[in-house]
Scaffold this motif. Structure first.
Motif, PDB file in Angstrom:
ATOM      1  N   SER A 149      -5.589  -5.041   3.663  1.00  0.00           N
ATOM      2  CA  SER A 149      -5.468  -5.569   5.025  1.00  0.00           C
ATOM      3  C   SER A 149      -6.138  -6.938   5.139  1.00  0.00           C
ATOM      4  CB  SER A 149      -6.102  -4.588   6.014  1.00  0.00           C
ATOM      5  OG  SER A 149      -6.097  -5.111   7.322  1.00  0.00           O
ATOM      6  N   ALA A 150      -7.289  -7.095   4.489  1.00  0.00           N
ATOM      7  CA  ALA A 150      -7.983  -8.390   4.508  1.00  0.00           C
ATOM      8  C   ALA A 150      -7.128  -9.470   3.869  1.00  0.00           C
ATOM      9  CB  ALA A 150      -9.322  -8.266   3.781  1.00  0.00           C
ATOM     10  N   VAL A 151      -6.439  -9.119   2.780  1.00  0.00           N
ATOM     11  CA  VAL A 151      -5.551 -10.071   2.114  1.00  0.00           C
ATOM     12  C   VAL A 151      -4.385 -10.433   3.031  1.00  0.00           C
ATOM     13  CG1 VAL A 151      -3.990 -10.433   0.157  1.00  0.00           C
ATOM     14  CG2 VAL A 151      -6.160  -9.236  -0.189  1.00  0.00           C
ATOM     15  N   THR A 180     -13.131 -11.168  -4.388  1.00  0.00           N
ATOM     16  CA  THR A 180     -13.933 -10.054  -4.910  1.00  0.00           C
ATOM     17  C   THR A 180     -13.093  -8.790  -5.031  1.00  0.00           C
ATOM     18  OG1 THR A 180     -15.907 -10.988  -3.831  1.00  0.00           O
ATOM     19  CG2 THR A 180     -16.052  -8.703  -4.593  1.00  0.00           C
ATOM     20  N   PHE A 181     -12.319  -8.488  -3.998  1.00  0.00           N
ATOM     21  CA  PHE A 181     -11.448  -7.308  -4.037  1.00  0.00           C
ATOM     22  C   PHE A 181     -10.408  -7.425  -5.146  1.00  0.00           C
ATOM     23  CE2 PHE A 181     -12.178  -6.963   0.808  1.00  0.00           C
ATOM     24  CZ  PHE A 181     -13.316  -6.218   0.613  1.00  0.00           C
ATOM     25  N   ALA A 182      -9.855  -8.638  -5.316  1.00  0.00           N
ATOM     26  CA  ALA A 182      -8.827  -8.842  -6.337  1.00  0.00           C
ATOM     27  C   ALA A 182      -9.399  -8.647  -7.737  1.00  0.00           C
ATOM     28  CB  ALA A 182      -8.224 -10.243  -6.195  1.00  0.00           C
ATOM     29  N   LEU A 183     -10.585  -9.214  -7.977  1.00  0.00           N
ATOM     30  CA  LEU A 183     -11.221  -9.063  -9.286  1.00  0.00           C
ATOM     31  C   LEU A 183     -11.576  -7.614  -9.563  1.00  0.00           C
ATOM     32  CD1 LEU A 183     -13.581 -12.197  -9.316  1.00  0.00           C
ATOM     33  CD2 LEU A 183     -11.452 -11.877 -10.600  1.00  0.00           C
ATOM     34  N   ALA A 184     -11.880  -6.869  -8.507  1.00  0.00           N
ATOM     35  CA  ALA A 184     -12.223  -5.449  -8.673  1.00  0.00           C
ATOM     36  C   ALA A 184     -10.972  -4.585  -8.848  1.00  0.00           C
ATOM     37  CB  ALA A 184     -13.022  -4.958  -7.472  1.00  0.00           C
ATOM     38  N   GLY A 185      -9.800  -5.177  -8.597  1.00  0.00           N
ATOM     39  CA  GLY A 185      -8.551  -4.455  -8.807  1.00  0.00           C
ATOM     40  C   GLY A 185      -8.223  -3.421  -7.751  1.00  0.00           C
ATOM     41  N   ILE A 186      -8.718  -3.589  -6.515  1.00  0.00           N
ATOM     42  CA  ILE A 186      -8.455  -2.574  -5.492  1.00  0.00           C
ATOM     43  C   ILE A 186      -7.415  -3.032  -4.471  1.00  0.00           C
ATOM     44  CG2 ILE A 186     -10.752  -1.577  -5.729  1.00  0.00           C
ATOM     45  CD1 ILE A 186     -11.466  -2.883  -3.047  1.00  0.00           C
ATOM     46  N   VAL A 227      -3.732  -3.620  -3.277  1.00  0.00           N
ATOM     47  CA  VAL A 227      -2.383  -3.130  -3.592  1.00  0.00           C
ATOM     48  C   VAL A 227      -1.430  -4.292  -3.333  1.00  0.00           C
ATOM     49  CG1 VAL A 227      -0.677  -1.324  -3.143  1.00  0.00           C
ATOM     50  CG2 VAL A 227      -3.108  -0.854  -2.786  1.00  0.00           C
ATOM     51  N   TRP A 228      -1.085  -5.025  -4.396  1.00  0.00           N
ATOM     52  CA  TRP A 228      -0.433  -6.316  -4.250  1.00  0.00           C
ATOM     53  C   TRP A 228       0.977  -6.293  -3.676  1.00  0.00           C
ATOM     54  CZ3 TRP A 228      -2.964 -10.488  -3.650  1.00  0.00           C
ATOM     55  CH2 TRP A 228      -4.230 -10.626  -4.247  1.00  0.00           C
ATOM     56  N   PRO A 229       1.844  -5.349  -4.044  1.00  0.00           N
ATOM     57  CA  PRO A 229       3.181  -5.357  -3.413  1.00  0.00           C
ATOM     58  C   PRO A 229       3.104  -5.298  -1.889  1.00  0.00           C
ATOM     59  CG  PRO A 229       3.167  -3.916  -5.318  1.00  0.00           C
ATOM     60  CD  PRO A 229       1.737  -4.302  -5.083  1.00  0.00           C
ATOM     61  N   GLN A 230       2.255  -4.406  -1.385  1.00  0.00           N
ATOM     62  CA  GLN A 230       2.079  -4.308   0.061  1.00  0.00           C
ATOM     63  C   GLN A 230       1.423  -5.555   0.625  1.00  0.00           C
ATOM     64  OE1 GLN A 230       1.709  -1.899  -2.123  1.00  0.00           O
ATOM     65  NE2 GLN A 230       1.926   0.156  -1.256  1.00  0.00           N
ATOM     66  N   ALA A 231       0.423  -6.085  -0.092  1.00  0.00           N
ATOM     67  CA  ALA A 231      -0.300  -7.266   0.386  1.00  0.00           C
ATOM     68  C   ALA A 231       0.622  -8.466   0.521  1.00  0.00           C
ATOM     69  CB  ALA A 231      -1.454  -7.583  -0.560  1.00  0.00           C
ATOM     70  N   LEU A 232       1.447  -8.719  -0.481  1.00  0.00           N
ATOM     71  CA  LEU A 232       2.341  -9.887  -0.456  1.00  0.00           C
ATOM     72  C   LEU A 232       3.389  -9.748   0.644  1.00  0.00           C
ATOM     73  CD1 LEU A 232       2.822 -10.426  -4.296  1.00  0.00           C
ATOM     74  CD2 LEU A 232       1.415 -11.775  -2.729  1.00  0.00           C
TER      75      LEU A 232
END
Length: 250
Positions: free
Chosen positions: A48-50, A192-198, A200-205
């Motif tokens: 959601s932040a992304v 930070t969230f991206a580097l931690a791998g948490i 969910v990129w398809p939904q984020a984009l």
């Protein structure tokens, strides 16, 4: 993702972009939508932040004149605290057990909804009763930024209340600082969230695109729909989501 999930997330992000451009509070739409489609709460918070992240930059650029007149040293201090707070808040989220975060979510949503509903009154109260200067002001700013990195809901209103406590009176400058700091601390937490791998990129984009379109449309809607009506809708959504998430913890 199913067609239903895609439609729900795109719609939530689109309307989040609209309400963010008018009154703020888009996280009340994006976060629950992600959870509803099966994304775990911590990943949903990060995603959601992304999703709402890009809109802060355009919001800050809209007050570029006021920001240029703001003392550079103070601006750099605020941005530095935003960067640090965003990282610390994100790291705090990462070390929070999923069960604990799920239990805390209703309280965070309830707090954010209350702050959002009482926004101007909170700012006025802070202006009258709190005088945050020097170290105290910087510490308070850092705490607010940590909250923003941990859970974005209601951040804008909390920042405006903080600026009132710091003695600021120019609402255009305060909105510019709010958007600029939100962009920096959200950027720090997103990385930070991206580097931690948490994330969910398809939904984020998908949601980033929809939220950006919604933000543009928000300027059109703003001319036809009062901010008060939008705020009332957001508060109702926030209250409903607080009840829903509280019921899940029982």
């Amino acid at each position: 993702m199913t067609i239903f999930d895609i439609s729900l997330l795109a719609m939530a992000a689109f309307f989040a972009g609209i309400v963010n451009s008018i009154a703020g509070g888009g996280s009340f739409l994006t976060f629950p939508a992600l959870v509803f489609t099966g994304v775990p709460t911590i990943a949903a918070n990060a995603t959601s932040a992304v999703a709402v992240f890009p809109g802060y930059l355009s919001g800050a650029l809209g007050f570029l004149k006021e920001l240029r007149d703001f003392p550079l040293r103070q601006w750099l201090v605020l941005l530095g605290l935003s960067l640090l707070g965003g990282v610390l808040g994100a790291l705090l989220l990462l070390i929070t057990p999923a069960s604990v975060f799920a239990a805390v979510v209703p309280w965070l949503l309830g707090f954010a909804t209350l702050i959002f509903a009482l926004g101007y009154r909170v700012s006025a109260w802070a202006e009258r009763n709190i005088k945050a200067e020097g170290f105290t002001g910087n510490f308070a700013t850092l705490l607010v930024c940590i909250y923003g990195g941990y859970f974005n809901g209601g951040l804008g209103i909390v920042l405006l209340a903080l600026f009132s406590a710091l003695g600021m009176r120019d609402i255009n400058l305060m909105n510019g600082l709010k958007n600029g700091m939100s962009f920096v601390l959200s950027g720090a937490s997103v990385v930070t969230f991206a580097l931690a791998g948490i994330v969910v990129w398809p939904q984020a984009l998908l949601m980033m695109v929809a939220a950006t379109i919604g933000g543009y449309c928000g300027a059109i809607v703003a001319r036809r729909l009062s901010a008060g009506v939008v705020r009332a809708i957001v508060v109702c959504i926030g209250l409903a989501m607080t009840v829903v998430f509280a019921a899940k913890t029982l």
